[in-house]
Design a protein around this motif. Structure first.
Motif, PDB file in Angstrom:
ATOM      1  N   UNK A  95      14.241  33.551  17.874  1.00 38.45           N
ATOM      2  CA  UNK A  95      14.402  34.700  16.974  1.00 38.45           C
ATOM      3  C   UNK A  95      15.878  34.948  16.664  1.00 38.45           C
ATOM      4  N   UNK A  96      16.731  34.778  17.675  1.00 33.30           N
ATOM      5  CA  UNK A  96      18.174  34.927  17.449  1.00 33.30           C
ATOM      6  C   UNK A  96      18.680  33.864  16.485  1.00 33.30           C
ATOM      7  N   UNK A  97      18.277  32.610  16.712  1.00 37.81           N
ATOM      8  CA  UNK A  97      18.734  31.508  15.862  1.00 37.81           C
ATOM      9  C   UNK A  97      18.227  31.661  14.433  1.00 37.81           C
ATOM     10  N   UNK A  98      16.961  32.054  14.282  1.00 44.69           N
ATOM     11  CA  UNK A  98      16.398  32.242  12.945  1.00 44.69           C
ATOM     12  C   UNK A  98      17.117  33.352  12.203  1.00 44.69           C
ATOM     13  N   UNK A  99      17.390  34.452  12.896  1.00 47.59           N
ATOM     14  CA  UNK A  99      18.126  35.562  12.271  1.00 47.59           C
ATOM     15  C   UNK A  99      19.516  35.108  11.836  1.00 47.59           C
ATOM     16  N   UNK A 100      20.202  34.374  12.723  1.00 46.38           N
ATOM     17  CA  UNK A 100      21.521  33.856  12.373  1.00 46.38           C
ATOM     18  C   UNK A 100      21.426  32.922  11.167  1.00 46.38           C
ATOM     19  N   UNK A 101      20.388  32.080  11.139  1.00 48.36           N
ATOM     20  CA  UNK A 101      20.211  31.157  10.023  1.00 48.36           C
ATOM     21  C   UNK A 101      19.990  31.870   8.705  1.00 48.36           C
ATOM     22  N   UNK A 102      19.169  32.914   8.721  1.00 50.99           N
ATOM     23  CA  UNK A 102      18.917  33.677   7.495  1.00 50.99           C
ATOM     24  C   UNK A 102      20.206  34.319   6.991  1.00 50.99           C
ATOM     25  N   UNK A 103      20.981  34.895   7.902  1.00 48.84           N
ATOM     26  CA  UNK A 103      22.244  35.538   7.520  1.00 48.84           C
ATOM     27  C   UNK A 103      23.205  34.518   6.914  1.00 48.84           C
ATOM     28  N   UNK A 104      23.324  33.362   7.563  1.00 47.09           N
ATOM     29  CA  UNK A 104      24.276  32.340   7.092  1.00 47.09           C
ATOM     30  C   UNK A 104      23.849  31.758   5.755  1.00 47.09           C
ATOM     31  N   UNK A 105      22.576  31.388   5.631  1.00 46.15           N
ATOM     32  CA  UNK A 105      22.082  30.778   4.395  1.00 46.15           C
ATOM     33  C   UNK A 105      22.203  31.740   3.220  1.00 46.15           C
ATOM     34  N   UNK A 106      21.841  33.004   3.433  1.00 44.35           N
ATOM     35  CA  UNK A 106      21.919  33.982   2.346  1.00 44.35           C
ATOM     36  C   UNK A 106      23.365  34.282   1.954  1.00 44.35           C
ATOM     37  N   UNK A 107      24.291  34.143   2.904  1.00 46.55           N
ATOM     38  CA  UNK A 107      25.700  34.429   2.619  1.00 46.55           C
ATOM     39  C   UNK A 107      26.416  33.257   1.969  1.00 46.55           C
ATOM     40  N   UNK A 108      25.906  32.046   2.161  1.00 46.57           N
ATOM     41  CA  UNK A 108      26.625  30.844   1.710  1.00 46.57           C
ATOM     42  C   UNK A 108      25.922  30.114   0.562  1.00 46.57           C
ATOM     43  N   UNK A 109      24.956  30.761  -0.071  1.00 46.46           N
ATOM     44  CA  UNK A 109      24.203  30.061  -1.107  1.00 46.46           C
ATOM     45  C   UNK A 109      24.961  29.966  -2.432  1.00 46.46           C
ATOM     46  N   UNK A 110      26.065  30.697  -2.569  1.00 47.08           N
ATOM     47  CA  UNK A 110      26.848  30.617  -3.802  1.00 47.08           C
ATOM     48  C   UNK A 110      27.483  29.245  -3.958  1.00 47.08           C
TER      49      UNK A 110
END
Length: 279
Positions: A49-64
């Motif tokens: 759950x921690x890794x998935x949350x971190x992944x969602x934050x990173x992917x959504x922040x770096x999609x530009x």
């Protein structure tokens, strides 16, 4: 100071130890093997759950800009939580393996020894190799070789953990003798869906995103990437495909049992129980 105290080297072993103390008080009839297995699965779910949350934050922040956009959580999570968890989990898997055979009275499992460690590595070779590969491949790439690029793709790799809580829940439900309830069947469907989407389909998606960034068609992306990148992706993807095939086979067997006549189901259950006792 708080960062050191909260890092994975303390959090994950600490949670494992706490669950091993609490669970026997709640489930008094459980053996050491039951307690260690469920404790390991609960900690795995928390990390997932921690890794998935971190992944969602990173992917959504770096999609530009998927190549050059950065997020501080990428390196932070790998160092403080990813590496400590993978190291801890190898030890936790060994304990689960050891107590599973210890409570059955196997002669070689009266105490910890090089023989028990060797048996664990042989029986769980693919899982151990998977953990070691992440430690020896993902960590150096994250810290040294990617030249501060590709946080988006590291975040995508974190998302592969989404299926872990469902896999763990399935094992816990079996431990609670709830394998025939609707929740176990629904969870089995979620295991297959999340495993396929986040551990298999994710890799073509990352290749597609890379190709879109550089205006390269999907089929040509592997030829546009360094050989080491393709080899690394293949090494991570190959065991996922193998485990997915095993999950599909297990799901198909359970489906056939549920559709078969009661006598056939009883016979299959008796055979499975006999095989478990012989193990």
């Amino acid at each position: 100071m708080w960062q050191v105290l909260a890092c994975g080297a303390v959090v994950f072993p600490g949670l494992f130890f706490a669950f091993r103390k609490v669970l026997p008080a709640v489930f008094k009839h459980w053996t050491d093997a039951d307690v260690v297995l469920v404790s390991e699965r609960l900690v795995s779910s928390i990390h997932a759950l921690m890794a998935t949350t971190a992944g969602v934050v990173i992917v959504s922040s770096c999609r530009g800009n998927i190549i050059y956009d950065r997020h501080w959580l990428t390196t932070y999570f790998v160092i403080w939580y990813g590496v400590p968890y993978m190291t801890y989990d190898i030890f936790a898997m060994y304990l689960s393996h050891y107590y599973r055979y210890h409570v059955k009275g196997h002669e070689d499992y009266k105490q910890h020894s090089l023989r028990t460690v060797n048996s664990f590595v042989r029986r769980e070779f693919l899982l151990v190799l998977h953990h070691i590969a992440l430690l020896t491949i993902l960590l150096p790439i994250t810290l040294f070789f990617r030249k501060d690029q590709g946080d988006f793709f590291i975040g995508c790799l974190f998302l592969t953990e989404l299926s872990t809580p469902f896999v763990s829940l399935g094992k816990i439900l079996i431990q609670l003798s709830l394998q025939d309830c609707w929740l176990h069947k629904a969870n089995g469907g979620m295991v297959l869906v999340t495993f396929f989407v986040c551990r298999i389909a994710l890799f073509p998606f990352m290749y597609w995103m890379y190709g879109r960034h550089y205006a390269v068609p999907l089929y040509a992306v592997p030829f546009h990437l360094p050989l080491a990148t393709n080899l690394g992706s293949s090494c991570i993807l190959a065991p996922q495909v193998y485990w997915f095939v095993l999950l599909c086979r297990k799901g198909y067997r359970l489906y056939r049992r549920s559709r078969g006549p009661p006598d056939a189901i009883d016979a299959a259950s008796a055979a499975a129980a006999a095989g478990s006792k012989e193990d």
